[in-house]
Enzyme design. Structure first.
Site, PDB file in Angstrom:
ATOM      1  N   ASP A   1       0.807  -1.209   0.000  1.00 36.09           N
ATOM      2  CA  ASP A   1       0.000   0.000   0.000  1.00 36.09           C
ATOM      3  C   ASP A   1       0.847   1.270   0.000  1.00 36.09           C
ATOM      4  O   ASP A   1       0.592   2.202  -0.772  1.00 36.09           O
ATOM      5  CB  ASP A   1      -0.933  -0.013   1.221  1.00 36.09           C
ATOM      6  CG  ASP A   1      -1.891   1.156   1.233  1.00 36.09           C
ATOM      7  OD1 ASP A   1      -3.044   0.981   0.814  1.00 36.09           O
ATOM      8  OD2 ASP A   1      -1.487   2.248   1.679  1.00 36.09           O
TER       9      ASP A   1
ATOM     10  N   VAL B   1      -5.531   2.369   0.214  1.00 38.11           N
ATOM     11  CA  VAL B   1      -5.588   1.796  -1.135  1.00 38.11           C
ATOM     12  C   VAL B   1      -5.953   0.316  -1.068  1.00 38.11           C
ATOM     13  O   VAL B   1      -6.731  -0.190  -1.877  1.00 38.11           O
ATOM     14  CB  VAL B   1      -4.260   1.996  -1.876  1.00 38.11           C
ATOM     15  CG1 VAL B   1      -4.349   1.440  -3.289  1.00 38.11           C
ATOM     16  CG2 VAL B   1      -3.895   3.471  -1.931  1.00 38.11           C
ATOM     17  N   ASP B   2      -5.410  -0.394  -0.091  1.00 36.60           N
ATOM     18  CA  ASP B   2      -5.779  -1.802   0.093  1.00 36.60           C
ATOM     19  C   ASP B   2      -7.272  -1.942   0.353  1.00 36.60           C
ATOM     20  O   ASP B   2      -7.937  -2.829  -0.212  1.00 36.60           O
ATOM     21  CB  ASP B   2      -5.002  -2.395   1.269  1.00 36.60           C
ATOM     22  CG  ASP B   2      -3.635  -2.928   0.865  1.00 36.60           C
ATOM     23  OD1 ASP B   2      -3.489  -3.389  -0.272  1.00 36.60           O
ATOM     24  OD2 ASP B   2      -2.717  -2.862   1.697  1.00 36.60           O
ATOM     25  N   VAL B   3      -7.808  -1.105   1.227  1.00 35.12           N
ATOM     26  CA  VAL B   3      -9.228  -1.195   1.566  1.00 35.12           C
ATOM     27  C   VAL B   3     -10.096  -0.905   0.340  1.00 35.12           C
ATOM     28  O   VAL B   3     -11.054  -1.635   0.048  1.00 35.12           O
ATOM     29  CB  VAL B   3      -9.568  -0.233   2.718  1.00 35.12           C
ATOM     30  CG1 VAL B   3     -11.070  -0.198   2.967  1.00 35.12           C
ATOM     31  CG2 VAL B   3      -8.826  -0.631   3.994  1.00 35.12           C
TER      32      VAL B   3
ATOM     33  N   GLY C   1      -9.985  -3.806  -2.011  1.00 38.73           N
ATOM     34  CA  GLY C   1     -10.827  -4.890  -1.538  1.00 38.73           C
ATOM     35  C   GLY C   1     -12.291  -4.657  -1.841  1.00 38.73           C
ATOM     36  O   GLY C   1     -13.019  -5.581  -2.240  1.00 38.73           O
TER      37      GLY C   1
END
Length: 375
Positions: A146, A174-176, A179
Site C-alpha cells: 500500500d 488503497v488496500d481497503v 478490496g
C-alpha cells in the site's frame, strides 16, 4: 454493542476459496463472509497470514488486532501449496467453491496448478478474482504494498501540508478500496452467473484502484491537464472547506454552498461578509481563501470547538471537532450507529457499515486460529 445476527444472509450457500493474505483480499473476503458466504481461508504452514504477526496491539488472547480486523467469519485451513499433497488438497477445496480469490504475484497460482485458465476447463461456472499490485502485464513482478502504491500512484503527492513532505494516509486506504472494488466485481460476476450459468475472471489492482479513487483530483488531470499539489486540509475547489483553530482544538468546516456560507456568517456574527465581493460565490471564496481564513479564524477563537459544533450544526452548517479514534467511536455510539459488535469466541469487532433490511450482515465466528478447521 451489537450482538451477532443469526438470520439468513444474502450470500448463504456461496463458498469462497480464499487464497488472499494481508489486507486487500482478506478485507474483500470478510465482506463476503459478513454477507453470509462460507469463506475457507488457505494459510501457509507455520506462520499463516503475515498479519498474524503484525503487532502490537494484541487482543486479550494474544492475537494481533490487525489480523482480527479483516478475518472474521472465516475458516482457517493450513495448506502447503508448494507440495503435491497441498495442491491436491487445494484442488478439492476449489472443487466445492463458487468463488476463488487470490492476491499472489501474477503467475504464482499458475505454478500451483490453480490459475484461472487451468481451473475453468473443468469449472466454466467458476468465478475467479485476482488482485495484484500493478496488473498482470509489465508491472506483474512489482510488489504490491500500500505505501508503495500511495507513493507512485500520486496519493502522497496530494496529501500533507507541504510539497517537500509528501504524506501517506493514516491507514492502508488503497488496500481497503481495492478490496471493496474486488468484492463489487465478484458480486457482479455472481449476478451474471445466476443469469447465464457462466463464470468469469475478475481482475483489479491497487494502482488502477487508486487512480480511480483520486476522483476529482484525477479527473482534473485527465480532463484539464491540472496536476494537483498538497493543500493540507483545504479543498482545491471549495471554500471554506478546511480546519480552523478554536479556543481549544481544531474545528472542521465543510461549507458546500452559498446558503450554508450565509448561515455560518450569521452564527459568527458577521452577516455583512456575505455581500463582500471577495466572498459572494464559491469561486470568489476560493480565489480569496487566505483572506476568508483569517476572518473566520479570528471569530472562532472566542469559543471552544464543541461550542461551535453545537451552534453550527443547529443551523445546518457542516462542522465538527477533530476527534481521535476513541472519540470517533463514542460519537458514532451517540448517534445510535452501534460501531462495535460482539463476535462469538473473540474480541469486540468493528461493525460492518452495511445495513440490509431483509438479509442483514452477520457475525458468526471470530477470526480463526491458524489451522483451526480441517478437511
Amino acid at each position: 454493542m451489537n450482538a451477532p445476527h443469526a438470520g439468513r444472509g444474502a450470500l448463504d450457500g456461496v463458498v469462497v476459496a480464499d487464497f488472499t493474505r494481508v489486507l486487500a483480499g482478506p478485507y474483500a473476503t470478510m465482506m463476503l463472509g459478513d454477507l453470509g458466504a462460507t469463506v475457507i481461508k488457505i494459510e501457509r504452514p507455520g506462520a499463516g497470514d503475515d498479519t498474524r504477526a503484525w503487532g502490537p496491539p494484541y487482543d486479550n488472547a494474544g492475537t494481533a488486532t490487525y489480523f482480527n480486523s479483516v478475518n472474521r467469519n472465516k475458516q482457517s485451513h493450513v495448506v502447503d501449496l508448494r507440495t503435491a499433497e497441498g495442491q491436491e488438497r487445494a484442488q478439492r477445496i476449489v472443487a466445492g467453491a463458487d468463488i476463488v480469490m487470490e492476491n499472489f504475484r501474477a503467475g504464482t497460482m499458475d505454478r500451483f496448478g490453480l490459475g484461472y485458465q487451468q481451473l475453468r476447463r473443468s469449472r466454466p461456472d467458476l468465478i475467479y478474482c485476482s488482485i495484484t499490485g500493478f496488473g498482470a502485464g509489465e508491472g506483474a513482478d512489482l510488489p504490491g504494498y500500500d505505501l508503495l502504491v500511495q507513493a507512485v500512484g500520486g496519493l502522497m503527492s496530494v496529501t500533507g501540508q507541504d510539497p517537500a513532505a509528501p504524506t501517506k494516509t493514516g491507514v492502508a486506504l488503497v488496500d481497503v478500496l481495492t478490496g471493496l472494488h474486488a468484492a463489487t466485481g465478484v458480486l457482479a460476476a455472481l449476478h451474471h452467473r445466476d443469469a447465464t450459468g457462466e463464470g468469469q475472471l475478475v481482475e483489479t489492482n491497487l494502482l488502477s484502484t487508486l487512480l480511480s479513487s483520486l476522483v476529482n483530483q484525477a479527473s482534473g488531470y485527465a480532463g484539464a491537464g491540472v496536476v494537483p499539489r498538497p493543500m493540507g486540509n483545504r479543498h482545491p475547489s471549495i471554500a471554506p472547506y478546511e480546519t480552523f483553530p478554536t479556543a481549544d482544538r481544531p474545528l472542521a468546516l465543510a461549507v458546500g454552498n452559498d446558503r450554508q456560507f450565509a448561515r455560518l456568517l450569521e452564527v459568527l456574527g458577521a452577516p455583512e461578509l456575505a455581500d463582500d465581493p471577495r466572498f459572494r460565490s464559491n469561486a470568489d471564496r476560493v480565489a480569496h481563501r487566505q483572506d476568508l481564513y483569517r476572518l473566520i479564524a479570528d471569530r472562532l477563537a472566542g469559543h471552544d470547538a464543541d461550542h461551535w459544533y453545537t451552534a453550527l450544526t443547529a443551523v445546518g452548517v457542516p462542522a465538527g471537532p477533530i476527534n481521535d479514534v476513541a472519540e470517533a467511536f463514542a460519537y458514532a455510539e451517540s448517534l445510535g450507529l452501534s460501531p462495535t459488535v460482539s463476535v462469538p469466541g473473540g474480541a469486540p469487532q468493528v461493525a460492518n457499515p452495511l445495513r440490509l433490511s431483509g438479509t442483514p450482515v452477520s457475525y458468526r465466528s471470530a477470526p480463526p486460529a491458524l489451522g483451526e478447521h480441517h478437511g
